[in-house]
Write a protein that holds these residues in place. Structure first.
Motif, mmCIF file in Angstrom:
data_model
loop_
_atom_site.group_PDB
_atom_site.id
_atom_site.type_symbol
_atom_site.label_atom_id
_atom_site.label_comp_id
_atom_site.label_asym_id
_atom_site.label_seq_id
_atom_site.Cartn_x
_atom_site.Cartn_y
_atom_site.Cartn_z
ATOM 1 N N ALA A 171 0.968 -1.236 0.062
ATOM 2 C CA ALA A 171 -0.163 0.079 -0.035
ATOM 3 C C ALA A 171 0.836 1.197 -0.063
ATOM 4 N N GLU A 172 2.095 1.042 0.524
ATOM 5 C CA GLU A 172 2.906 2.243 0.681
ATOM 6 C C GLU A 172 4.134 1.745 0.478
ATOM 7 N N PRO A 173 4.530 1.749 -0.921
ATOM 8 C CA PRO A 173 5.901 1.083 -1.291
ATOM 9 C C PRO A 173 7.148 1.861 -0.810
ATOM 10 N N VAL A 174 7.032 3.036 -0.607
ATOM 11 C CA VAL A 174 8.043 3.903 0.204
ATOM 12 C C VAL A 174 7.725 4.819 1.178
ATOM 13 N N PRO A 175 8.106 5.318 2.157
ATOM 14 C CA PRO A 175 7.331 6.304 2.970
ATOM 15 C C PRO A 175 7.043 7.384 2.213
ATOM 16 N N GLY A 176 5.682 7.918 2.318
ATOM 17 C CA GLY A 176 5.061 9.125 1.742
ATOM 18 C C GLY A 176 4.612 8.919 0.354
ATOM 19 N N LEU A 177 4.351 7.511 0.094
ATOM 20 C CA LEU A 177 3.981 7.341 -1.350
ATOM 21 C C LEU A 177 2.961 6.326 -1.309
#
Length: 257
Positions: A164-170
């Motif tokens: 759901a969030e592949p990297v923090p903030g995305l």
């Protein structure tokens, strides 16, 4: 009983099963490759107006008719997404088409992605979401990781998301039902096949192959669709909207919930 009626019944049964299991199917709609207003856009907007279901319109920033689009979309409630920069293929010989392949430098890719967002926000301000839709639904992993630094909140490609969030903030919110037969006729797959694809998606959610928390994304391509295709999608939208297990959502509902 016709094939279409059989498939409609299958869809109802699959949605009934979801309701009995306490699941709700959130469905959002994305349309790709918009650059300018024209006759090919009108059936899409007519369907959106009739159903109250507005898609996320993925706009190619380079070469877009910003003034024409702004005038046509002003009162529609359309939400716009960034469809790369120029929809230009940078893949090498024998590779699948991509504007943002791993063979490009991170600097060049980040510059183009950020430029696309800047152009769309400058032209459409509040109607532009910070959502990145890479052309051909392909993106180098390195750029995906760098999208927040380019100003993006959301990445949307095709297929069940891995996270759901592949990297923090995305946040990742993909599409899953492409209504064009790209490997065959390169035309609309038909309402029966679209229904069947939704049934398969529900089965993937039930089995755990697809993330149950990810909204189901319908993907259209207005440039190669005709009036009859949109009429069929209107029937499908009505079938979905009428079922207690379905919510037809705007992109912003999915991106920022």
């Amino acid at each position: 009983m016709s094939d279409g009626a059989v498939q409609a019944a299958d869809l109802r049964r699959a949605l009934d099963a979801a309701a009995e299991a306490g699941r709700t199917l959130d469905v959002w709609w994305r349309d790709d490759d918009l650059q300018r207003p024209g006759p090919d856009l009108e059936p899409l907007l007519a369907l959106a107006d009739a159903t109250g279901w507005m898609p996320g319109l993925a706009v190619v920033p380079e070469g877009m008719d910003a003034d024409g689009l702004a005038a046509r979309l002003e009162k529609t409630g359309a939400e716009l997404l960034v469809h790369g920069l120029a929809h230009r293929n940078h893949a090498g010989p024998g590779e699948k088409k991509s504007e943002f392949p791993s063979t490009r430098t991170m600097g060049d890719m980040c510059r183009d992605a950020a430029d696309g967002l800047h152009r769309l926000k400058a032209a459409f301000d509040r109607n532009c979401l910070a959502g990145f839709v890479p052309p051909w639904n392909r993106i180098a992993p390195g750029l995906a990781a760098g999208l927040p630094a380019c100003g993006f909140d959301v990445l949307s490609t095709f297929g069940p998301r891995r996270a759901a969030e592949p990297v923090p903030g995305l946040k990742c919110v993909n599409t899953h039902i492409d209504v064009i037969d790209w490997r065959g006729t390169r035309r609309f797959i038909g309402i029966g096949a679209a229904r069947a694809a939704i049934v398969r998606h529900l089965a993937a959610v039930r089995s755990g192959v697809a993330d149950a928390e990810e909204p189901c994304g319908l993907l259209t391509h207005h440039l190669i669709m005709v009036e009859e295709d949109w009429h069929a999608l209107g029937i499908l939208a009505s079938e979905l909207a009428a079922h207690e297990a379905v919510r037809l959502c705007a992109p912003s509902d999915c991106f920022f919930s």
